[in-house]
Write a protein that holds these residues in place. Structure first.
Motif, PDB file in Angstrom:
ATOM      1  N   LYS A  89     -19.297 -14.611 -22.424  1.00 17.52           N
ATOM      2  CA  LYS A  89     -19.798 -14.555 -21.049  1.00 17.52           C
ATOM      3  C   LYS A  89     -19.651 -15.891 -20.329  1.00 17.52           C
ATOM      4  N   HIS A  90     -19.760 -16.975 -21.075  1.00 20.10           N
ATOM      5  CA  HIS A  90     -19.598 -18.311 -20.507  1.00 20.10           C
ATOM      6  C   HIS A  90     -19.338 -19.282 -21.646  1.00 20.10           C
ATOM      7  N   ALA A  91     -18.600 -20.353 -21.338  1.00 20.42           N
ATOM      8  CA  ALA A  91     -18.341 -21.378 -22.350  1.00 20.42           C
ATOM      9  C   ALA A  91     -18.043 -22.706 -21.671  1.00 20.42           C
ATOM     10  N   ALA A  92     -18.430 -23.771 -22.335  1.00 22.43           N
ATOM     11  CA  ALA A  92     -18.126 -25.129 -21.882  1.00 22.43           C
ATOM     12  C   ALA A  92     -17.969 -25.998 -23.121  1.00 22.43           C
ATOM     13  N   PHE A  93     -17.230 -27.076 -22.974  1.00 20.54           N
ATOM     14  CA  PHE A  93     -17.020 -27.969 -24.108  1.00 20.54           C
ATOM     15  C   PHE A  93     -16.742 -29.369 -23.581  1.00 20.54           C
ATOM     16  N   SER A  94     -16.939 -30.350 -24.450  1.00 19.21           N
ATOM     17  CA  SER A  94     -16.727 -31.735 -24.058  1.00 19.21           C
ATOM     18  C   SER A  94     -16.056 -32.486 -25.193  1.00 19.21           C
ATOM     19  N   PHE A  95     -15.002 -33.247 -24.849  1.00 21.62           N
ATOM     20  CA  PHE A  95     -14.292 -34.070 -25.818  1.00 21.62           C
ATOM     21  C   PHE A  95     -14.797 -35.512 -25.730  1.00 21.62           C
ATOM     22  N   SER A  96     -14.940 -36.129 -26.884  1.00 22.40           N
ATOM     23  CA  SER A  96     -15.303 -37.552 -26.937  1.00 22.40           C
ATOM     24  C   SER A  96     -14.489 -38.229 -28.026  1.00 22.40           C
ATOM     25  N   GLU A 103      -7.905 -38.131 -33.118  1.00 24.15           N
ATOM     26  CA  GLU A 103      -8.907 -37.110 -33.408  1.00 24.15           C
ATOM     27  C   GLU A 103     -10.004 -37.197 -32.360  1.00 24.15           C
ATOM     28  N   LEU A 104     -10.460 -36.048 -31.874  1.00 18.61           N
ATOM     29  CA  LEU A 104     -11.514 -35.998 -30.869  1.00 18.61           C
ATOM     30  C   LEU A 104     -12.692 -35.207 -31.402  1.00 18.61           C
ATOM     31  N   ASN A 105     -13.892 -35.685 -31.099  1.00 21.45           N
ATOM     32  CA  ASN A 105     -15.094 -34.902 -31.376  1.00 21.45           C
ATOM     33  C   ASN A 105     -15.271 -33.860 -30.270  1.00 21.45           C
ATOM     34  N   VAL A 106     -15.843 -32.721 -30.645  1.00 24.58           N
ATOM     35  CA  VAL A 106     -16.030 -31.647 -29.671  1.00 24.58           C
ATOM     36  C   VAL A 106     -17.457 -31.118 -29.745  1.00 24.58           C
ATOM     37  N   ILE A 107     -18.070 -30.975 -28.584  1.00 28.36           N
ATOM     38  CA  ILE A 107     -19.337 -30.246 -28.471  1.00 28.36           C
ATOM     39  C   ILE A 107     -19.041 -28.984 -27.674  1.00 28.36           C
ATOM     40  N   GLU A 108     -19.418 -27.836 -28.221  1.00 28.49           N
ATOM     41  CA  GLU A 108     -19.161 -26.560 -27.554  1.00 28.49           C
ATOM     42  C   GLU A 108     -20.477 -25.832 -27.317  1.00 28.49           C
ATOM     43  N   ILE A 109     -20.577 -25.213 -26.172  1.00 30.83           N
ATOM     44  CA  ILE A 109     -21.738 -24.371 -25.859  1.00 30.83           C
ATOM     45  C   ILE A 109     -21.210 -23.090 -25.223  1.00 30.83           C
TER      46      ILE A 109
END
Length: 223
Positions: A89-96, A103-109
């Protein structure tokens, strides 16, 4: 005899040519068949279909990926991905940045049906030599190519064997009509219809973990 044979041969050639013209004029279906046999694929000459051009990675490309993104829409023929799209229904993510190079860290919601899920253990590997991204989550690899587009768009061509899959993310939930038409044009050229595209809705957004939580916000479940 040579002149006679030549005359007969020319007469046969003219007759054969006449028969071919008659056959083609009376059988329009022969045209695409002949075009295929001659190596002239008519479907590839459409002026509305441009090839998907992947981005060639450099340090600036990777830096441009950092920060938050909102998942806007996607389409796929890959069965596991298609099932997830139907529930998303919805998604967002952020790369750091990560402590490891490329290599990138990812937070997903994301909201799957009625449940908000947060994941912060996955990684994205950046392969500079072939300009490919790999999402790694619990030993599962998902490969994708970044397609050339606006710097505020993230169009990913997901590499799932021979199943076409394309997704659109953006810096904000509000994309322009032109940006959306660009994405739809890519999908059309991959054989997708409007009915195959799954859009997310901002009204179903979960609280974003990289933004300050306000009083009364619901804590998402960890997955």
């Amino acid at each position: 005899m040579a002149k006679l044979a030549g005359a007969v041969y020319k007469g046969q050639s003219r007759a054969a040519a006449g028969q071919c013209r008659s056959l083609l004029s009376s059988s329009p279906a022969m045209l695409p068949i002949l075009a295929f046999l001659l190596g002239l694929p008519l479907t590839l000459t459409s002026p509305t279909c441009a090839p998907l051009i992947p981005v060639t990675f450099d340090n600036a490309t990777v830096t441009g990926l950092l920060g938050p993104w909102i998942y806007i829409a996607g389409a796929s023929r890959y069965p596991p991905h298609l099932e997830e799209l139907k529930a998303l229904k919805h998604a967002a993510f952020s790369f750091s940045p990560s402590s490891h190079e490329d290599e990138l860290n990812v937070i997903e919601i994301m909201r799957l049906n009625e449940t908000c899920l947060e994941r912060n253990t996955s990684k994205v590997l950046v392969f500079q030599h072939n300009s490919t991204l790999a999402h790694v989550d619990d030993q599962v690899f998902a490969m994708a190519k970044l397609i050339q587009s606006d710097k505020d768009l993230l169009i990913l061509n997901h590499l799932n064997d021979d199943f076409p899959s394309l997704s659109l993310s953006a810096r904000t939930p509000n994309v322009t009509k032109e940006q959306l038409e660009e994405f739809r044009s890519h999908l059309h050229c991959l054989g997708f219809t409007k009915e195959d595209i799954f859009f997310t809705s901002e009204k179903d957004a979960c609280p974003l973990p990289w933004e300050k939580k306000g009083e009364g916000d619901v804590e998402p479940q960890l997955k």
